[in-house]
Design an enzyme around this catalytic site. Structure first.
Site, PDB file in Angstrom:
ATOM      1  N   CYS A  47       0.857  -1.186   0.000  1.00 24.74           N
ATOM      2  CA  CYS A  47       0.000   0.000   0.000  1.00 24.74           C
ATOM      3  C   CYS A  47       0.900   1.245   0.000  1.00 24.74           C
ATOM      4  O   CYS A  47       2.038   1.203   0.462  1.00 24.74           O
ATOM      5  CB  CYS A  47      -0.888  -0.041   1.244  1.00 24.74           C
ATOM      6  SG  CYS A  47      -1.841   1.452   1.569  1.00 24.74           S
ATOM      7  N   HIS A  48       0.370   2.351  -0.504  1.00 20.13           N
ATOM      8  CA  HIS A  48       1.146   3.596  -0.524  1.00 20.13           C
ATOM      9  C   HIS A  48       1.609   3.993   0.877  1.00 20.13           C
ATOM     10  O   HIS A  48       2.656   4.626   1.033  1.00 20.13           O
ATOM     11  CB  HIS A  48       0.307   4.735  -1.127  1.00 20.13           C
ATOM     12  CG  HIS A  48       0.381   4.805  -2.617  1.00 20.13           C
ATOM     13  ND1 HIS A  48       1.480   5.293  -3.284  1.00 20.13           N
ATOM     14  CD2 HIS A  48      -0.498   4.426  -3.566  1.00 20.13           C
ATOM     15  CE1 HIS A  48       1.269   5.236  -4.592  1.00 20.13           C
ATOM     16  NE2 HIS A  48       0.077   4.700  -4.793  1.00 20.13           N
ATOM     17  N   THR A  49       0.844   3.637   1.899  1.00 19.05           N
ATOM     18  CA  THR A  49       1.227   3.986   3.265  1.00 19.05           C
ATOM     19  C   THR A  49       2.546   3.320   3.650  1.00 19.05           C
ATOM     20  O   THR A  49       3.372   3.918   4.345  1.00 19.05           O
ATOM     21  CB  THR A  49       0.111   3.577   4.242  1.00 19.05           C
ATOM     22  OG1 THR A  49      -1.098   4.226   3.847  1.00 19.05           O
ATOM     23  CG2 THR A  49       0.453   3.975   5.672  1.00 19.05           C
ATOM     24  N   HIS A  69       0.847  -3.923   6.143  1.00 20.55           N
ATOM     25  CA  HIS A  69      -0.395  -3.874   6.931  1.00 20.55           C
ATOM     26  C   HIS A  69      -1.618  -4.353   6.161  1.00 20.55           C
ATOM     27  O   HIS A  69      -2.698  -4.445   6.741  1.00 20.55           O
ATOM     28  CB  HIS A  69      -0.642  -2.444   7.437  1.00 20.55           C
ATOM     29  CG  HIS A  69      -0.878  -1.452   6.351  1.00 20.55           C
ATOM     30  ND1 HIS A  69       0.150  -0.984   5.548  1.00 20.55           N
ATOM     31  CD2 HIS A  69      -2.007  -0.858   5.909  1.00 20.55           C
ATOM     32  CE1 HIS A  69      -0.353  -0.127   4.667  1.00 20.55           C
ATOM     33  NE2 HIS A  69      -1.660  -0.038   4.862  1.00 20.55           N
ATOM     34  N   GLU A  70      -1.466  -4.668   4.891  1.00 23.21           N
ATOM     35  CA  GLU A  70      -2.608  -5.125   4.083  1.00 23.21           C
ATOM     36  C   GLU A  70      -2.365  -6.603   3.776  1.00 23.21           C
ATOM     37  O   GLU A  70      -1.537  -6.928   2.923  1.00 23.21           O
ATOM     38  CB  GLU A  70      -2.675  -4.276   2.800  1.00 23.21           C
ATOM     39  CG  GLU A  70      -3.981  -4.374   2.056  1.00 23.21           C
ATOM     40  CD  GLU A  70      -4.059  -3.339   0.936  1.00 23.21           C
ATOM     41  OE1 GLU A  70      -4.473  -2.196   1.201  1.00 23.21           O
ATOM     42  OE2 GLU A  70      -3.717  -3.667  -0.211  1.00 23.21           O
ATOM     43  N   CYS A  99     -11.808  -2.379  20.117  1.00 21.92           N
ATOM     44  CA  CYS A  99     -11.737  -3.032  21.431  1.00 21.92           C
ATOM     45  C   CYS A  99     -13.101  -3.548  21.869  1.00 21.92           C
ATOM     46  O   CYS A  99     -13.200  -4.410  22.743  1.00 21.92           O
ATOM     47  CB  CYS A  99     -11.176  -2.075  22.479  1.00 21.92           C
ATOM     48  SG  CYS A  99     -12.313  -0.729  22.952  1.00 21.92           S
ATOM     49  N   CYS A 102     -14.891   0.732  24.290  1.00 19.88           N
ATOM     50  CA  CYS A 102     -14.837   2.186  24.447  1.00 19.88           C
ATOM     51  C   CYS A 102     -16.081   2.841  23.833  1.00 19.88           C
ATOM     52  O   CYS A 102     -16.881   2.199  23.146  1.00 19.88           O
ATOM     53  CB  CYS A 102     -13.568   2.748  23.814  1.00 19.88           C
ATOM     54  SG  CYS A 102     -13.561   2.703  21.993  1.00 19.88           S
ATOM     55  N   CYS A 105     -16.299   2.435  20.026  1.00 15.58           N
ATOM     56  CA  CYS A 105     -16.673   1.089  19.588  1.00 15.58           C
ATOM     57  C   CYS A 105     -18.136   0.787  19.892  1.00 15.58           C
ATOM     58  O   CYS A 105     -18.790   0.043  19.147  1.00 15.58           O
ATOM     59  CB  CYS A 105     -15.770   0.040  20.244  1.00 15.58           C
ATOM     60  SG  CYS A 105     -14.085   0.021  19.579  1.00 15.58           S
ATOM     61  N   CYS A 113     -11.543   3.738  17.581  1.00 12.71           N
ATOM     62  CA  CYS A 113     -11.348   3.092  18.879  1.00 12.71           C
ATOM     63  C   CYS A 113     -10.334   3.847  19.745  1.00 12.71           C
ATOM     64  O   CYS A 113      -9.243   4.193  19.287  1.00 12.71           O
ATOM     65  CB  CYS A 113     -10.874   1.652  18.655  1.00 12.71           C
ATOM     66  SG  CYS A 113     -10.491   0.744  20.165  1.00 12.71           S
ATOM     67  N   ARG A 117      -6.831   2.841  18.081  1.00 13.84           N
ATOM     68  CA  ARG A 117      -6.803   3.744  16.929  1.00 13.84           C
ATOM     69  C   ARG A 117      -5.403   3.775  16.320  1.00 13.84           C
ATOM     70  O   ARG A 117      -4.399   3.639  17.023  1.00 13.84           O
ATOM     71  CB  ARG A 117      -7.206   5.149  17.376  1.00 13.84           C
ATOM     72  CG  ARG A 117      -7.393   6.152  16.255  1.00 13.84           C
ATOM     73  CD  ARG A 117      -7.787   7.512  16.804  1.00 13.84           C
ATOM     74  NE  ARG A 117      -8.945   7.442  17.701  1.00 13.84           N
ATOM     75  CZ  ARG A 117      -9.542   8.517  18.197  1.00 13.84           C
ATOM     76  NH1 ARG A 117      -9.094   9.730  17.899  1.00 13.84           N
ATOM     77  NH2 ARG A 117     -10.578   8.378  19.010  1.00 13.84           N
ATOM     78  N   CYS A 177      -7.211  -2.760   4.063  1.00 13.82           N
ATOM     79  CA  CYS A 177      -6.830  -1.338   4.065  1.00 13.82           C
ATOM     80  C   CYS A 177      -7.536  -0.569   2.954  1.00 13.82           C
ATOM     81  O   CYS A 177      -8.691  -0.216   3.074  1.00 13.82           O
ATOM     82  CB  CYS A 177      -5.314  -1.173   3.962  1.00 13.82           C
ATOM     83  SG  CYS A 177      -4.796   0.565   4.056  1.00 13.82           S
ATOM     84  N   ARG A 366      -2.586  -2.777  -7.278  1.00  6.98           N
ATOM     85  CA  ARG A 366      -2.147  -3.539  -6.125  1.00  6.98           C
ATOM     86  C   ARG A 366      -1.284  -4.713  -6.569  1.00  6.98           C
ATOM     87  O   ARG A 366      -1.620  -5.427  -7.507  1.00  6.98           O
ATOM     88  CB  ARG A 366      -3.345  -4.080  -5.335  1.00  6.98           C
ATOM     89  CG  ARG A 366      -3.937  -3.073  -4.341  1.00  6.98           C
ATOM     90  CD  ARG A 366      -2.936  -2.751  -3.251  1.00  6.98           C
ATOM     91  NE  ARG A 366      -3.489  -1.903  -2.205  1.00  6.98           N
ATOM     92  CZ  ARG A 366      -3.436  -0.589  -2.191  1.00  6.98           C
ATOM     93  NH1 ARG A 366      -2.860   0.051  -3.214  1.00  6.98           N
ATOM     94  NH2 ARG A 366      -3.928   0.104  -1.177  1.00  6.98           N
TER      95      ARG A 366
END
Length: 373
Positions: A47-49, A69-70, A99, A102, A105, A113, A117, A177, A366
């Site tokens: 991913c670009h992130t 993360h993806e 979670c 909270c 959530c 969250c 978060r 993502c 992707r």
């Protein structure tokens, strides 16, 4: 599983410093602690992130680090207190969490969250402030709580979505993502009705996912806006009926769209993060209609609000990871959502740096990376 409770040695692509090629290393992955899960990653996408924080331009440099993360994988073992997941479950790791306790959530309107978060600077687990990755006893930092550029990773249980075991992980891994972010911006926030007109600003993976949401909603006219003319042909696969390149016009693009739609579109989704594009998306919406997306400081005439235009931001498409994401996977399984067209490249884990090169050159949408060669 035989490895439960033991340190696992496996391959991981480690970013030792900003902008330098990832290095394939043998890492030690500690067992999960309380409320943690250790997953075997089978597929991960770029991913670009990941690229953004690998370059570390304007960001806090946190290195050495395992990015990613993806992804999609299978639960290998669980820590104390984990009751919703068992070894063998098919899961999607998610960069933000739920979670389930909270105020956010418990709310039907928010997915931000308090506990889990997104935190881009944290390189350790929240329970004890330690990393679960080491090389020769020295810690390697986590990324977004997921670190999926490793054959095994440890994640807080609140950032793991259990999904249909029949769903192909090499496809649905994309949902953890970018695709869910764009899709949810349309389906969950703008909510266009059948027959409406929708404009999508920015036709990368997130923008095309937003466009896919407009197609699924039955929009009669979907206008894609991008500075790259090559994006037009690709966008047609996602339902694009019209394409506007702002560079082809002397007047502001919002004026062009207002004219071509006899007053403006019903909905607009902005997916670039550029403040000027946000203004254009907001102002191309017809009086009395619509929503534009993404958050930024920008100037617009107060009359735009008096004329019943509305502006909303969205995070991860307003999906709650654990309770919302499985339903998106189900959309794919019912053949309502098309994911295959997002996948333009597939590579083995050993060639992960090639995936970075492809993204830096702007080639494809992707690239799915197979952890097993």
């Amino acid at each position: 599983m035989a490895t439960a409770g033991k340190v696992i040695k496996c391959k991981a692509a480690v970013a030792w410093e900003a902008g330098k090629p990832l290095s394939m290393e043998e890492v030690e992955v500690a067992p999960p602690q309380a409320m943690e899960v250790r997953d075997k990653i089978l597929y991960t996408a770029l991913c670009h992130t990941d690229v953004y924080f690998w370059e570390a331009n304007g960001q806090t440099p946190v290195f050495p680090r395992i990015l990613g993360h993806e992804a999609g994988g299978i639960v290998e073992s669980v820590g104390e207190g984990v009751t919703e997941l068992v070894p063998g479950d098919h899961v999607l790791p998610v960069f933000t969490g739920e979670c389930k306790e909270c105020a956010h959530c418990m709310s039907e309107e928010s997915n931000l969250c308090d506990l889990l978060r997104i935190n881009v600077d944290r390189g350790v687990m929240i329970d004890d402030g330690q990393s679960r990755f080491t090389i020769d006893g020295k810690p390697i930092f986590h990324f977004l709580g997921t670190s999926t550029f490793s054959e095994y990773t440890v994640i807080h249980v609140g950032c793991v979505a259990k999904i249909d075991p029949e769903a192909p992980l090499d496809k649905v891994c994309l949902l953890s993502c970018g695709i869910s972010t764009g899709l949810g911006a349309t389906l969950n926030v703008t909510k266009p009705k059948k027959g409406m007109t929708v404009a999508i600003f920015g036709l990368g993976a997130v923008g095309l996912a937003a466009m896919e949401g407009a197609r699924m909603s039955g929009a009669s006219r979907i206008i894609g806006v991008d500075l790259n003319p090559a994006k037009h042909e690709q966008a047609k696969k996602f339902g694009c009926t019209d394409f506007v390149n702002p560079k082809d016009h002397t007047k502001p693009v919002q004026e062009v769209i207002v004219e071509m739609t006899d007053g403006g579109v019903n909905r607009a989704v902005e997916c670039t993060g550029n403040a000027d594009a946000m203004i254009s998306a907001f102002e191309c919406v017809h009086d009395g209609w619509g929503v534009a997306h993404k958050e930024a400081v920008f100037k617009t005439h107060p009359m735009n609000f008096l004329n019943e235009r509305t502006l909303r931001g969205t995070f991860f498409g307003n999906y709650k990871p654990r309770t919302g994401l499985p339903g998106v996977v189900d959309m794919y399984m019912r053949k309502e959502l098309e994911l295959d067209k997002f996948i333009t490249h597939s590579l083995p884990f050993s060639q992960i740096n090639t995936a970075f090169d492809l993204m830096l050159r702007g080639e494809g949408l992707r690239c799915v990376i197979r952890m097993e060669e």
